[in-house]
Design a protein around this motif. Sequence first.
Motif, PDB file in Angstrom:
ATOM      1  N   UNK A 216       0.843  -1.205   0.000  1.00  0.00           N
ATOM      2  CA  UNK A 216       0.000   0.000   0.000  1.00  0.00           C
ATOM      3  C   UNK A 216       0.873   1.249   0.000  1.00  0.00           C
ATOM      4  N   UNK A 217       1.990   1.190   0.740  1.00  0.00           N
ATOM      5  CA  UNK A 217       2.899   2.344   0.731  1.00  0.00           C
ATOM      6  C   UNK A 217       3.633   2.442  -0.609  1.00  0.00           C
ATOM      7  N   UNK A 218       4.133   1.320  -1.068  1.00  0.00           N
ATOM      8  CA  UNK A 218       4.930   1.358  -2.301  1.00  0.00           C
ATOM      9  C   UNK A 218       4.102   1.846  -3.486  1.00  0.00           C
ATOM     10  N   UNK A 219       2.888   1.343  -3.586  1.00  0.00           N
ATOM     11  CA  UNK A 219       2.010   1.778  -4.682  1.00  0.00           C
ATOM     12  C   UNK A 219       1.760   3.278  -4.605  1.00  0.00           C
ATOM     13  N   UNK A 220       1.488   3.762  -3.400  1.00  0.00           N
ATOM     14  CA  UNK A 220       1.128   5.177  -3.263  1.00  0.00           C
ATOM     15  C   UNK A 220       2.352   6.084  -3.449  1.00  0.00           C
ATOM     16  N   UNK A 221       3.526   5.642  -2.992  1.00  0.00           N
ATOM     17  CA  UNK A 221       4.731   6.454  -3.223  1.00  0.00           C
ATOM     18  C   UNK A 221       4.964   6.589  -4.720  1.00  0.00           C
ATOM     19  N   UNK A 222       4.859   5.469  -5.408  1.00  0.00           N
ATOM     20  CA  UNK A 222       5.068   5.519  -6.860  1.00  0.00           C
ATOM     21  C   UNK A 222       4.041   6.437  -7.526  1.00  0.00           C
ATOM     22  N   UNK A 223       2.787   6.312  -7.119  1.00  0.00           N
ATOM     23  CA  UNK A 223       1.727   7.131  -7.738  1.00  0.00           C
ATOM     24  C   UNK A 223       1.948   8.612  -7.437  1.00  0.00           C
ATOM     25  N   UNK A 224       2.284   8.914  -6.192  1.00  0.00           N
ATOM     26  CA  UNK A 224       2.515  10.321  -5.820  1.00  0.00           C
ATOM     27  C   UNK A 224       3.631  10.916  -6.680  1.00  0.00           C
ATOM     28  N   UNK A 225       4.684  10.144  -6.891  1.00  0.00           N
ATOM     29  CA  UNK A 225       5.819  10.666  -7.670  1.00  0.00           C
ATOM     30  C   UNK A 225       5.398  10.885  -9.127  1.00  0.00           C
ATOM     31  N   UNK A 226       4.626   9.954  -9.686  1.00  0.00           N
ATOM     32  CA  UNK A 226       4.206  10.131 -11.089  1.00  0.00           C
ATOM     33  C   UNK A 226       3.282  11.347 -11.223  1.00  0.00           C
ATOM     34  N   UNK A 227       2.417  11.557 -10.224  1.00  0.00           N
ATOM     35  CA  UNK A 227       1.544  12.736 -10.254  1.00  0.00           C
ATOM     36  C   UNK A 227       2.387  14.006 -10.224  1.00  0.00           C
ATOM     37  N   UNK A 228       3.390  14.024  -9.347  1.00  0.00           N
ATOM     38  CA  UNK A 228       4.243  15.220  -9.242  1.00  0.00           C
ATOM     39  C   UNK A 228       5.036  15.433 -10.525  1.00  0.00           C
ATOM     40  N   UNK A 229       5.483  14.332 -11.149  1.00  0.00           N
ATOM     41  CA  UNK A 229       6.245  14.471 -12.392  1.00  0.00           C
ATOM     42  C   UNK A 229       5.366  15.039 -13.506  1.00  0.00           C
ATOM     43  N   UNK A 230       4.097  14.637 -13.541  1.00  0.00           N
ATOM     44  CA  UNK A 230       3.212  15.123 -14.605  1.00  0.00           C
ATOM     45  C   UNK A 230       3.162  16.649 -14.625  1.00  0.00           C
ATOM     46  N   UNK A 231       3.208  17.249 -13.446  1.00  0.00           N
ATOM     47  CA  UNK A 231       3.144  18.720 -13.395  1.00  0.00           C
ATOM     48  C   UNK A 231       4.497  19.315 -12.985  1.00  0.00           C
ATOM     49  N   UNK A 232       5.549  18.486 -12.986  1.00  0.00           N
ATOM     50  CA  UNK A 232       6.926  18.918 -12.666  1.00  0.00           C
ATOM     51  C   UNK A 232       6.987  19.707 -11.359  1.00  0.00           C
ATOM     52  N   UNK A 463      18.016  23.631  -6.502  1.00  0.00           N
ATOM     53  CA  UNK A 463      19.224  23.533  -7.322  1.00  0.00           C
ATOM     54  C   UNK A 463      19.664  22.077  -7.433  1.00  0.00           C
ATOM     55  N   UNK A 464      20.126  21.725  -8.603  1.00  0.00           N
ATOM     56  CA  UNK A 464      20.589  20.351  -8.812  1.00  0.00           C
ATOM     57  C   UNK A 464      19.467  19.354  -9.035  1.00  0.00           C
ATOM     58  N   UNK A 465      18.261  19.858  -9.237  1.00  0.00           N
ATOM     59  CA  UNK A 465      17.107  18.981  -9.492  1.00  0.00           C
ATOM     60  C   UNK A 465      16.473  19.410 -10.816  1.00  0.00           C
ATOM     61  N   UNK A 466      16.882  18.817 -11.924  1.00  0.00           N
ATOM     62  CA  UNK A 466      16.382  19.282 -13.216  1.00  0.00           C
ATOM     63  C   UNK A 466      14.887  19.092 -13.400  1.00  0.00           C
ATOM     64  N   UNK A 467      14.306  18.130 -12.693  1.00  0.00           N
ATOM     65  CA  UNK A 467      12.875  17.921 -12.844  1.00  0.00           C
ATOM     66  C   UNK A 467      12.555  17.030 -14.023  1.00  0.00           C
ATOM     67  N   UNK A 468      11.288  16.994 -14.357  1.00  0.00           N
ATOM     68  CA  UNK A 468      10.814  16.051 -15.354  1.00  0.00           C
ATOM     69  C   UNK A 468       9.759  16.754 -16.193  1.00  0.00           C
ATOM     70  N   UNK A 469       9.923  16.731 -17.507  1.00  0.00           N
ATOM     71  CA  UNK A 469       8.897  17.315 -18.378  1.00  0.00           C
ATOM     72  C   UNK A 469       8.199  16.168 -19.109  1.00  0.00           C
ATOM     73  N   UNK A 470       6.912  16.014 -18.852  1.00  0.00           N
ATOM     74  CA  UNK A 470       6.149  14.988 -19.565  1.00  0.00           C
ATOM     75  C   UNK A 470       6.144  15.315 -21.053  1.00  0.00           C
ATOM     76  N   UNK A 471       6.315  14.309 -21.898  1.00  0.00           N
ATOM     77  CA  UNK A 471       6.352  14.548 -23.353  1.00  0.00           C
ATOM     78  C   UNK A 471       5.143  15.353 -23.816  1.00  0.00           C
ATOM     79  N   UNK A 472       3.998  15.009 -23.240  1.00  0.00           N
ATOM     80  CA  UNK A 472       2.747  15.638 -23.687  1.00  0.00           C
ATOM     81  C   UNK A 472       2.658  17.106 -23.291  1.00  0.00           C
TER      82      UNK A 472
END
Length: 484
Positions: A216-232, A463-472
């Motif tokens: 339950x933790x692992x699934x939610x950590x992964x989901x939270x990170x993907x949500x944050x990446x979608x909006x960088x 600083x030092x965190x380039x972030x993530x830009x979703x292709x879309x």
Amino acid sequence: MQFDTVIHDGLVATASETWKGDIGIKDGRIAAVAEHLSGGDRRIDAGGRIVMPGGIEAHAHIAQESSSGVMSADDYLSGSISAAYGGNSSFIPFAAQHRGQSVDEVIATYDARGARSVIDYSYHLIISDPTQEVLEDQLPRAFARGITSFKVFMTYDLMNLGDGGMLDILTVARQHGAITMVHAENNDMVKWMNKRLAEKGLTAPRYHAISRPELAEQEAINRAIQLAKLVDAPLFIVHVSTEGGAEIVRREKFNGAKLYAETCPQYLALTRADLDRPGMEGAKYICSPPLRDGATQNALWHHVAQGTFESVSSDHAPYRYDTTGKFLNGENAPYPKIANGMPGIATRLPYLFSEGVVKGRITLEQFVALSSTNAAKVFGCANKGRIAPGMDADIAIWNPENRVTVTAADQHDNMDYTPFEGMELTGTPEIIMTRGATIVEHGALKAKEGQGQFFARQPADLRGKPGYIAKELDPAQNFGAELR
Ligand SMILES: [Zn+2]
């Protein structure tokens, strides 16, 4: 230069190096660091002891009602005193919005509560009701006040925002430079487990740990990170309790996500076997996410040492072992009705020092980073968490050899137990200062109620965190740019 205080002959420890020398303090700030400084209205002989930035406790529940209405046992007076005895010069508890409340109302409530603190304080804002007004007016206003971190929950029916609500908060936070913190556990997995356990009548404290699986933790950590990446957006995962969760954090940090995380002493020191204690005693060890096992402890220590976590925080959530706290719903309440959380604000740093530095798992410099400097960077405490000219004189002097046995009475909180009772620790803080004023000295409280001050915070240091830009959403890919 005329100093108010000179701390001399210390082993000054920072997040990057350790050196022998003196610190001069003037008007509450560090005015000079040097091999030798003369003068000082007050001269404190450190006698070779460790002189380091006072701890910044970045995860504590103080004078906070849980979503089910249980008030924490510590207010800003007892909570800040206990924090100071544990080596902290400042802390950042939560100001919690419950559904229907405006953020302005929440902040006003916590301003009144915080006024009792003996150490400096700020708040992370908990958002449980992200209405249009909250998103468009109230959060920007909170941010302008210097409240630059917003916490959300993926679990608990009264707190959980759903993925869309999280995306809204992440987006507003990113626009203003705030960081979103998240309690990551899959709510439906936990509810489904609760239902199955209840059907079989399995409601003793030990089933709490079973009801909240590692998955339950692992699934939610992964989901939270993907949500944050979608909006960088920058994201901070609180209280990581599983090896799988830590592995996901490590991988995504490696890939450049604007990602930060912490774990807590209870996940390093205790296991779910503590929930098996006789009678209802296991209730003392109910916290979420739950305690795990020995293999997890080893893995989490490895992640602490290798830099997966910025901080080790206490998650101090003090509910007494009586009907005001753990047993508000009755002395034989089923585990889902027992208040979640355990105290630990005074043991966080002595535990981390003893088990970390003394046992050789981490360096002294890492200890400083994990206890203070990193929290200052991530949470925008511009004047705290460092020993350098111009910084607040938030300082802790540690005796690295003093041996203690942890007892509830020595925690100086409003609790009637400590989950770390009986633990033998080496190394204790002896003098704690906030802005040059001594708060605790050799076991005696020197501070007056209310002498701590609220401090406004800056945006996270990305600083030092380039972030993530979703292709879309990448303008360079010729589509989706209008959404950015
Ligand atoms: Zn917490």
